[in-house]
Design a protein around this motif. Structure first.
Motif: not given
Length: 306
Positions: A160, A162, A270, A287-288, A291-292
């Motif tokens: 993912e 970023l 990432c 992880c969230d 991500r934020r």
């Protein structure tokens, strides 16, 4: 095959001897020896070769230990997940980050994580992807956050992105060459070559400078430590190239400044994790948070370009 036997095999592989494994586990050496012999008999293969100073793993032993690590990690993760689903805010999460990711993502993400899980044990290592790839695959590490270029291993992980990234030429605050607007003006400069990046993701230091016409830079120091790199930059007139996050971090930005020169390529930052095993609720929350915080940082980067 018993879980205690897997435990014993891992202890012997990590300590390098049956005696040391016994001390580490608090078990008598004969019991360790018997455990290893039983599992070797069951497998029909030798896991360890004995020598005067201890043991060394055979080729089969090396492969078996990799699987044993994965089994042990999943058992521990299963216990943590059950406890967390029962409402207990405890357990362990293992996180690997690059230096640049640590600088701009970890402080805020860690603060929120500690508020939610004050009793959690968080294991953090500073590294790049290649050294941690095996641990991600066998479950010893839950998440990697750092530079990653999609390649042959991309399909092995959930990747993912970023934010995109770049590297900049930097020197100490007040550097006599800070006014430079072309690389030609840095022809006589002395350089620090950072040896903390992966060639596959960050490119070669000398090749990067050569792209802008700076052939054979005068490299007088090579550093394998982010701390040594920062201390050297702050106390000398050496120059180097670092990711943008070094410049954006409140801690390091007071000691270094970026020169007004074209940036270098850098791999995007990432999040990587295994696709075949869900994270525990605690690891998913961390992880969230990454991500934020990464999303907020990306927004600031975009705003600065406007």
């Amino acid at each position: 095959m018993k879980l205690s036997q897997l435990r014993d095999v891992l202890a012997v592989s990590e300590t390098g001897s049956l005696r040391a494994a016994g001390r580490y586990l608090g078990i008598a050496q004969p019991a360790i020896t018997r455990s290893i012999r039983e599992i070797e008999q069951e497998l029909g293969a030798t896991l360890f070769e004995r020598h005067a100073k201890g043991v060394r793993m055979t080729e089969i032993g090396t492969a078996f230990v990799a699987r044993a690590h994965a089994v042990q990690a999943e058992i521990l993760r299963a216990k943590d997940e059950v406890n967390q689903l029962k409402g207990r805010l405890c357990g362990k999460v293992s996180l690997a980050l690059s230096t640049a990711s640590s600088m701009v993502l970890l402080p805020k993400a860690l603060g929120e994580f500690r508020k939610r899980y004050p009793e959690a044990t968080l294991s953090i290592s500073e590294t790049f992807f290649s050294p941690i790839e095996r641990e991600l695959l066998d479950g010893r590490t839950d998440l990697y956050v750092g530079p990653f270029e999609a390649g042959s291993t991309a399909n092995t992980f959930i990747v993912e992105k970023l934010f995109d990234n770049q590297r900049r030429v930097v020197g100490r605050r007040g550097h006599p060459l800070a006014h430079a607007r072309t690389f030609a003006e840095l022809a006589d400069a002395q350089w620090l070559r950072p040896a903390t990046a992966e060639r596959s993701t960050e490119g070669d230091f000398d090749e990067s400078l050569a792209q802008f016409g700076l052939q054979n830079p005068n490299i007088v120091l090579q550093s394998r430590s982010a701390l040594i790199t920062m201390l050297t930059l702050a106390s000398t007139d050496l120059l180097t190239v670092v990711p943008q996050q070094w410049i954006d971090s409140p801690i390091t930005s007071t000691m270094i400044e970026a020169f007004d020169l074209p940036p270098f390529h850098a791999a995007p930052i990432c999040i990587l994790r295994r696709p075949d095993m869900p994270l525990t609720p605690m690891a998913e929350y961390l992880c969230d948070m990454m991500r934020r915080v990464g999303g907020h940082y990306a927004q600031r980067l975009d705003a600065a370009l406007v």
